[in-house]
Motif scaffolding. Structure first.
Motif, mmCIF file in Angstrom:
data_model
loop_
_atom_site.group_PDB
_atom_site.id
_atom_site.type_symbol
_atom_site.label_atom_id
_atom_site.label_comp_id
_atom_site.label_asym_id
_atom_site.label_seq_id
_atom_site.Cartn_x
_atom_site.Cartn_y
_atom_site.Cartn_z
ATOM 1 N N GLU A 22 0.759 -1.235 -0.039
ATOM 2 C CA GLU A 22 -0.053 -0.011 0.049
ATOM 3 C C GLU A 22 1.046 1.355 0.102
ATOM 4 O O GLU A 22 0.591 2.276 -0.690
ATOM 5 C CB GLU A 22 -0.918 -0.046 1.243
ATOM 6 N N LYS A 23 1.662 1.063 0.675
ATOM 7 C CA LYS A 23 2.995 2.467 0.698
ATOM 8 C C LYS A 23 3.581 2.719 -0.493
ATOM 9 O O LYS A 23 3.578 3.738 -0.952
ATOM 10 C CB LYS A 23 4.106 1.988 1.926
ATOM 11 N N SER A 24 3.937 1.514 -1.222
ATOM 12 C CA SER A 24 4.449 1.705 -2.536
ATOM 13 C C SER A 24 3.387 2.200 -3.532
ATOM 14 O O SER A 24 3.755 3.289 -4.328
ATOM 15 C CB SER A 24 5.045 0.313 -3.061
ATOM 16 N N LEU A 25 2.159 1.811 -3.522
ATOM 17 C CA LEU A 25 1.233 2.384 -4.498
ATOM 18 C C LEU A 25 0.798 3.688 -4.184
ATOM 19 O O LEU A 25 0.697 4.666 -5.043
ATOM 20 C CB LEU A 25 -0.253 1.416 -4.277
ATOM 21 N N ARG A 26 0.787 4.048 -2.877
ATOM 22 C CA ARG A 26 0.736 5.530 -2.623
ATOM 23 C C ARG A 26 2.037 6.337 -3.168
ATOM 24 O O ARG A 26 1.318 7.482 -3.789
ATOM 25 C CB ARG A 26 0.729 5.749 -1.198
ATOM 26 N N GLU A 27 2.971 5.908 -2.946
ATOM 27 C CA GLU A 27 4.144 6.737 -3.550
ATOM 28 C C GLU A 27 4.143 6.724 -5.223
ATOM 29 O O GLU A 27 4.224 7.794 -5.773
ATOM 30 C CB GLU A 27 5.481 5.972 -3.119
ATOM 31 N N LEU A 28 3.590 5.837 -5.862
ATOM 32 C CA LEU A 28 3.481 5.662 -7.236
ATOM 33 C C LEU A 28 2.491 6.637 -7.795
ATOM 34 O O LEU A 28 2.568 7.202 -8.805
ATOM 35 C CB LEU A 28 3.391 4.212 -7.763
ATOM 36 N N ALA A 29 1.391 6.535 -7.051
ATOM 37 C CA ALA A 29 0.254 7.527 -7.436
ATOM 38 C C ALA A 29 0.729 9.015 -7.310
ATOM 39 O O ALA A 29 0.003 9.683 -8.010
ATOM 40 C CB ALA A 29 -0.805 7.163 -6.278
ATOM 41 N N LEU A 31 3.517 10.290 -8.187
ATOM 42 C CA LEU A 31 4.541 10.554 -9.380
ATOM 43 C C LEU A 31 3.799 11.378 -10.521
ATOM 44 O O LEU A 31 2.770 11.187 -10.646
ATOM 45 C CB LEU A 31 5.218 9.276 -9.815
ATOM 46 N N PRO A 32 4.613 12.183 -11.214
ATOM 47 C CA PRO A 32 4.084 13.053 -12.186
ATOM 48 C C PRO A 32 3.698 11.921 -13.420
ATOM 49 O O PRO A 32 4.336 10.915 -13.487
ATOM 50 C CB PRO A 32 5.247 13.878 -12.681
ATOM 51 N N PHE A 33 2.698 12.364 -14.448
ATOM 52 C CA PHE A 33 2.372 11.356 -15.385
ATOM 53 C C PHE A 33 3.661 11.027 -16.254
ATOM 54 O O PHE A 33 3.742 9.947 -16.719
ATOM 55 C CB PHE A 33 1.358 12.278 -16.165
ATOM 56 N N GLU A 34 4.527 12.047 -16.260
ATOM 57 C CA GLU A 34 5.826 11.832 -17.296
ATOM 58 C C GLU A 34 6.573 10.773 -16.724
ATOM 59 O O GLU A 34 7.018 10.058 -17.517
ATOM 60 C CB GLU A 34 6.376 13.036 -17.591
ATOM 61 N N LYS A 35 6.681 10.809 -15.676
ATOM 62 C CA LYS A 35 7.447 9.442 -14.738
ATOM 63 C C LYS A 35 6.872 8.273 -15.070
ATOM 64 O O LYS A 35 7.538 7.264 -15.133
ATOM 65 C CB LYS A 35 7.786 10.058 -13.278
#
Length: 61
Positions: A22-29, A31-35
């Motif tokens: 869940e922590k990883s998914l929140r961090e990915l969410a 991120l800017p779209f380009e990344k």
């Protein structure tokens, strides 16, 4: 990353795994779209490389 509990205690183990996921998914969410696009393109390249390496290993005698 903290040390995960032993798989001998499945309840604690999966609780910790899910917390990290869940922590990883929140961090990915965040991120800017380009990344996100860069990550997706890299994953696609890696997948193609993996498929190519599998087909090459089957052809070798």
């Amino acid at each position: 990353m903290t040390r995960l509990p032993s798989p001998k205690d499945p309840e604690k183990f999966w609780k910790e795994i899910n917390r990290h996921k869940e922590k990883s998914l929140r961090e990915l969410a965040r991120l800017p779209f380009e990344k996100k696009i860069e990550i997706l393109e890299q994953m696609q390249r890696d997948w193609k490389d993996l498929l190519n390496s599998k087909s090459e290993s089957k052809q070798a005698p």
